[in-house]
Design a protein around this motif. Structure first.
Motif, PDB file in Angstrom:
ATOM      1  N   ALA A   1      -5.682  -1.086  10.541  1.00 62.14           N
ATOM      2  CA  ALA A   1      -6.630  -1.303   9.433  1.00 62.14           C
ATOM      3  C   ALA A   1      -6.539  -0.172   8.412  1.00 62.14           C
ATOM      4  CB  ALA A   1      -8.053  -1.415   9.983  1.00 62.14           C
ATOM      5  N   ASP A   2      -6.404   1.033   8.921  1.00 59.64           N
ATOM      6  CA  ASP A   2      -6.333   2.198   8.034  1.00 59.64           C
ATOM      7  C   ASP A   2      -5.091   2.150   7.159  1.00 59.64           C
ATOM      8  OD1 ASP A   2      -7.345   4.597   7.068  1.00 59.64           O
ATOM      9  OD2 ASP A   2      -6.053   5.768   8.392  1.00 59.64           O
ATOM     10  N   LYS A   3      -3.983   1.800   7.783  1.00 58.39           N
ATOM     11  CA  LYS A   3      -2.704   1.804   7.075  1.00 58.39           C
ATOM     12  C   LYS A   3      -2.654   0.764   5.959  1.00 58.39           C
ATOM     13  CE  LYS A   3       2.251   1.384   8.098  1.00 58.39           C
ATOM     14  NZ  LYS A   3       3.224   1.092   9.162  1.00 58.39           N
ATOM     15  N   HIS A   4      -3.284  -0.361   6.170  1.00 58.16           N
ATOM     16  CA  HIS A   4      -3.111  -1.483   5.243  1.00 58.16           C
ATOM     17  C   HIS A   4      -4.343  -1.751   4.386  1.00 58.16           C
ATOM     18  CE1 HIS A   4       0.738  -2.252   7.035  1.00 58.16           C
ATOM     19  NE2 HIS A   4       0.191  -2.281   8.232  1.00 58.16           N
ATOM     20  N   SER A   5      -5.174  -0.743   4.222  1.00 60.00           N
ATOM     21  CA  SER A   5      -6.364  -0.977   3.416  1.00 60.00           C
ATOM     22  C   SER A   5      -6.732   0.310   2.693  1.00 60.00           C
ATOM     23  CB  SER A   5      -7.512  -1.433   4.327  1.00 60.00           C
ATOM     24  OG  SER A   5      -8.680  -0.728   4.036  1.00 60.00           O
ATOM     25  N   GLU A   6      -7.241   0.165   1.492  1.00 54.18           N
ATOM     26  CA  GLU A   6      -7.669   1.327   0.729  1.00 54.18           C
ATOM     27  C   GLU A   6      -9.140   1.655   0.996  1.00 54.18           C
ATOM     28  OE1 GLU A   6      -8.674  -2.268  -1.505  1.00 54.18           O
ATOM     29  OE2 GLU A   6      -7.099  -1.596  -0.136  1.00 54.18           O
TER      30      GLU A   6
END
Lengths: 397, 397
Positions: free
Chosen positions: B16-21
């Motif tokens: 989630a962290d990697k693919h979301s701002e």
């Protein structure tokens, strides 16, 4: 596609030699190219002992129009794979594919030089009694064994994907179901029947029925169709028939293949009145063609019913009441598609020699009007016609 | 698939962290896994400001059964791609997909934590007036814009191939259309209605109709369906609805999606008599549910008609008479599929809480018998029912 090149006679010979045990290094080979129509190169490659094979190569455009109409050479794969599947279920009436090369879009196949094209035979008034029986058998077996009655859900879906054929289907979608019902520049309408064509363009009730048939052509993947089963796609001799030219094959409504051939018999039935020498010959030939239509449906229906009842794999589709209703709908579909074929072969781009060869313009116009009227009745009455006999009663005497 | 691994909470947070701002390195993230049902892992990943997203990962087997029932993780791709297509045509009522990773079979999506599952709300007797209007809109737009009315032949064929979904379709083919009509070990039948189930197994006329509906499910790729549109696939709050869980999506008959939801309203209509406190509450809730069914069909039909008339691209399918007949057939299909859903949710493997939560066994049996009988009427009368009002007249008072 890096290795694709358009074959000349030498290429065709080398291709046939490489992929067949019939020739061999020392045989003296020869090749001749003869047009099959519009989309392909076709070569006969022979050795000095009279043995021969056919090399068919798909061109990357429609040959009749030229390079301006690009067309995927994937259709050669489709043709080879459809014919191989059909040969699995009906080898006796499917041309034998010896080799297929995907990069060259080239097929090596059996030469049917002892056979005649059915349309040519019919136009000459020749009467082969076995055609309807054999093609009825071909249709029942190839269509049943590629359908939901036999294939599991996953196997069927994989087969549908394998035979997705967008370019060739679009030709049918346009030429068969759209162009004849509007004033399209591609249409090919003889001057004397322009008013008949105009009536088609204004007939919204007819167009609604054609729309339903088109929607099914787009979205009813019942079985692996030949996709272009007219009398030019069947070779015949004194004992046998063989089906060729399956590049329009795809998963579609079963009635489409059955109806296409029925309509081509009907076109010949109408045209022969202007082609054969005397009234007696016409009457005799029409009696034969009528009988062929009757037999085609009867054999197809009987064998398809038997296959459904004996060899259906899906437990729900084994229900005999459902099977009866299914066949009834195939019948209505077939009559509807036959109607579309009658119309598009008269006012659309691609005509048939059965009508175009009628030398008197007046007589040809009168026959073409009959063809359009018969097509209209087939389309609009297809759900209420209950038997092939009722359908044949619509043919003019 | 080399990089596939089953997520734990840490994996879900990192994904989630990697693919979301929304998160960022310094946010304090937490994750919790909560079952969505049977086939997947579902995590809520939140930061310390209360912002959250959902991570859904497909397992390579059906979770409820275990590793003995393998299931392609390609369904995660299907789910993400169906929802993205549907969001293109109805963003307001489709859950937002933020990221999809094919190797991990993982989807990052909007968290609907301010919403309730529609089934849960209905079981509590909650009445959201906007559900039917909004889902009617969702159905009209997603189904119309993925159909032959809009797509060219080649585009449609590519879309059909993109959404071929053999594993999940087979679940429906078996559980929906086959098991309930035979004594299958997967069936889940309460003791008190075993005689009702036996009647289904012996009713060949009913089975013939179910076979026709199954055949259409197999071979009628009209539009890109959600494929599992029951009241557990819809989130609702005071103003809005959002559709989730499209892993059963594929090209199928339009009536299937419409009918699935109609049936789930009907199941709640029947079940609420055993769920709500008093007769008055039941009557009020049933009036609401009946109205939702009415509105769902009316809004769908009105908007689908309008789209057909204003935005059809295929020239033949613009015919208004055809469009009218098309919608009428969608209606019959929808009622038929609703009937199948009523039956399979009562005697098949997967039940609904609307019936299973009825605590009195006698009352539950009586309601289940009503559900089966209603399903039977829907299926057998679907071609002669002319309006949604006539359909709703079949509901017990």
């Amino acid at each position: 596609m890096t290795d694709y090149r358009i074959f000349n006679n030498d290429d065709a010979m080398r291709f046939a030699d490489k992929h067949s045990e019939l020739f061999g290094d020392h045989s003296k080979l020869s090749a001749e190219e003869f047009g099959d129509g519009n989309l392909n190169l076709v070569f006969r490659v022979s050795n000095d002992k009279g043995t021969s094979l056919i090399v068919k190569q798909a061109l990357p455009y429609a040959r009749c129009v030229g390079e301006s109409w690009p067309l995927s050479t994937d259709r050669a794969r489709i043709e080879a794979e459809v014919l191989r599947v059909h040969a699995r279920f009906c080898p006796e009436h499917t041309v034998e594919i010896r080799h297929f090369d995907a990069e060259l879009s080239a097929i090596l196949m059996e030469d049917l030089k002892q056979y005649t094209i059915l349309r040519t035979a019919l136009i000459k008034g020749k009467q082969y009694e076995h055609v309807a029986t054999q093609i009825g058998h071909y249709l029942a077996h190839t269509l049943f064994y590629t359908s939901d009655f036999v294939l599991t859900g996953p196997a069927k879906k994989a087969a549908v994907a394998q035979f997705i054929n967008p370019d060739l289907c679009q030709i049918t979608e346009d030429l068969f179901f759209t162009d004849p019902y509007c004033n399209h520049e591609r249409n090919n309408i003889h001057d004397l029947i322009i008013s008949t064509a105009r009536e088609l363009w204004q007939d919204e009730a007819l167009q609604a029925e054609v729309a339903a048939l088109k929607a099914d052509f787009l979205s009813k993947p019942q079985a692996l169709l030949h996709g272009d089963l007219h009398s030019g796609s069947i070779f015949v001799n004194a004992e046998n028939c063989k089906v060729i030219d399956a590049e329009f094959g795809f998963y579609g409504p079963i009635g489409f293949d059955v109806g296409s051939l029925l309509a081509n018999f009907c076109l010949n039935y109408l045209g022969c009145a202007g082609l054969l020498a005397d009234t007696e010959a016409v009457t005799e030939h029409q009696t034969y063609v009528r009988q062929q239509c009757l037999t085609l449906w009867q054999v197809f229906a009987e064998q398809f019913s038997q296959l459904m009842s004996q060899d259906s794999q899906d437990p729900m589709l084994r229900n005999s009441l459902y099977q009866k209703q299914f066949l009834q709908q195939v019948f209505a579909d077939a009559i509807g598609y036959a109607g579309c074929e009658l119309i598009r072969r008269t006012v659309g781009l691609a005509h048939v020699a059965d009508l175009d060869k009628v030398s008197s313009e007046q007589q040809r116009a009168s026959i073409e009007k009959q063809a359009v009227e018969l097509g209209r009745r087939f389309i609009t009455q297809r759900q209420s016609l209950n038997s092939i006999e009722q359908v044949l009663d619509l043919l003019p005497l």
